[in-house]
Design a protein around this motif. Structure first.
Motif, mmCIF file in Angstrom:
data_model
loop_
_atom_site.group_PDB
_atom_site.id
_atom_site.type_symbol
_atom_site.label_atom_id
_atom_site.label_comp_id
_atom_site.label_asym_id
_atom_site.label_seq_id
_atom_site.Cartn_x
_atom_site.Cartn_y
_atom_site.Cartn_z
ATOM 1 N N ARG A 68 0.828 -1.163 0.207
ATOM 2 C CA ARG A 68 0.100 -0.105 0.072
ATOM 3 C C ARG A 68 0.780 1.334 -0.094
ATOM 4 O O ARG A 68 0.622 2.310 -0.921
ATOM 5 C CB ARG A 68 -0.981 0.081 1.095
ATOM 6 N N PRO A 69 2.001 1.135 0.828
ATOM 7 C CA PRO A 69 2.766 2.700 0.789
ATOM 8 C C PRO A 69 3.293 2.987 -0.666
ATOM 9 O O PRO A 69 3.260 4.016 -1.179
ATOM 10 C CB PRO A 69 3.814 2.357 1.691
ATOM 11 N N ALA A 70 3.704 1.872 -1.237
ATOM 12 C CA ALA A 70 4.435 2.139 -2.677
ATOM 13 C C ALA A 70 3.202 2.476 -3.549
ATOM 14 O O ALA A 70 3.420 3.144 -4.575
ATOM 15 C CB ALA A 70 5.054 0.673 -2.989
ATOM 16 N N LEU A 71 2.017 1.809 -3.515
ATOM 17 C CA LEU A 71 0.831 2.031 -4.384
ATOM 18 C C LEU A 71 0.503 3.412 -4.185
ATOM 19 O O LEU A 71 0.222 4.422 -5.278
ATOM 20 C CB LEU A 71 -0.242 1.063 -4.042
ATOM 21 N N GLU A 72 0.383 3.898 -2.937
ATOM 22 C CA GLU A 72 -0.200 5.376 -2.851
ATOM 23 C C GLU A 72 1.039 6.356 -3.116
ATOM 24 O O GLU A 72 0.819 7.347 -3.436
ATOM 25 C CB GLU A 72 -0.495 5.411 -1.443
ATOM 26 N N ALA A 73 2.170 5.996 -3.207
ATOM 27 C CA ALA A 73 3.406 6.869 -3.626
ATOM 28 C C ALA A 73 3.433 6.998 -4.997
ATOM 29 O O ALA A 73 4.269 7.602 -5.656
ATOM 30 C CB ALA A 73 4.594 6.387 -2.921
#
Length: 180
Positions: A68-73
């Motif tokens: 999720r952090p990579a996707l949101e970034a």
């Protein structure tokens, strides 16, 4: 009428007997194949569980929460692989897939056609070899917590993660046929 002699007449006369026989065969064989549908569904689910375990054993699985952090970034590329009567698999790679692709990915219309009638497509074969192949691929398999319905899934993920590159592709069935 649009000027053609056969416009608006429906099926040719010689097709109608085949349709009638086909309908009768479907009706008569339903007691044989209908009970097999749940069995086939269970076998496919078991096959996917085994595939997931193999990807975990190879270190090629990340949970949706880990990603999720990579996707949101907007980091990397989300690959949605699907096929007619085949499971939908969601993959993630840190690579900017589109910048290294030898050709553009299939359009939404091409994806719909490829899902139903698989045929060779350069991008699909390249994406499979490099990213989604079980043995040689490098992308990470993931399981989205809230998978949208339908076949063209990339637009839904693009809406949720606007900065993320997201593509739809299909299972490389041409590769399976070459292997047989």
């Amino acid at each position: 009428m649009d000027g053609r002699p056969d416009a608006g007449r429906g099926f040719a006369w010689y097709v109608k007997p085949f349709l009638a026989v086909g309908c009768i065969l479907v009706f008569l064989t339903t007691p044989i194949w209908l009970p097999l549908v749940p069995l086939i569904a269970r076998l496919q689910a078991a096959g996917e569980r085994r595939f997931l375990q193999r990807m975990k054993a190879r270190g090629r699985f990340k949970t949706w929460e880990e990603l999720r952090p990579a996707l949101e970034a907007g980091e990397g590329t989300l690959i949605i692989e699907q096929g007619y009567k085949l499971p939908v698999r969601v993959w993630w790679t840190a690579d900017d897939l589109l910048s290294s692709a030898p050709c553009p990915p299939p359009s939404d219309d091409e994806i719909q056609a490829l899902v139903v009638v698989p045929r060779p497509h350069e991008f699909v074969a390249w994406c499979h070899r490099r990213y989604t192949a079980e043995e040689a691929g490098t992308a990470m398999l993931t399981l989205p917590a809230d998978m949208p319905d339908g076949y063209i899934l990339a637009p839904d993920f693009r809406e949720r993660f606007p900065g993320l590159t997201t593509i739809d592709t299909v299972h490389d069935l041409a590769r399976r046929e070459r292997a047989d």
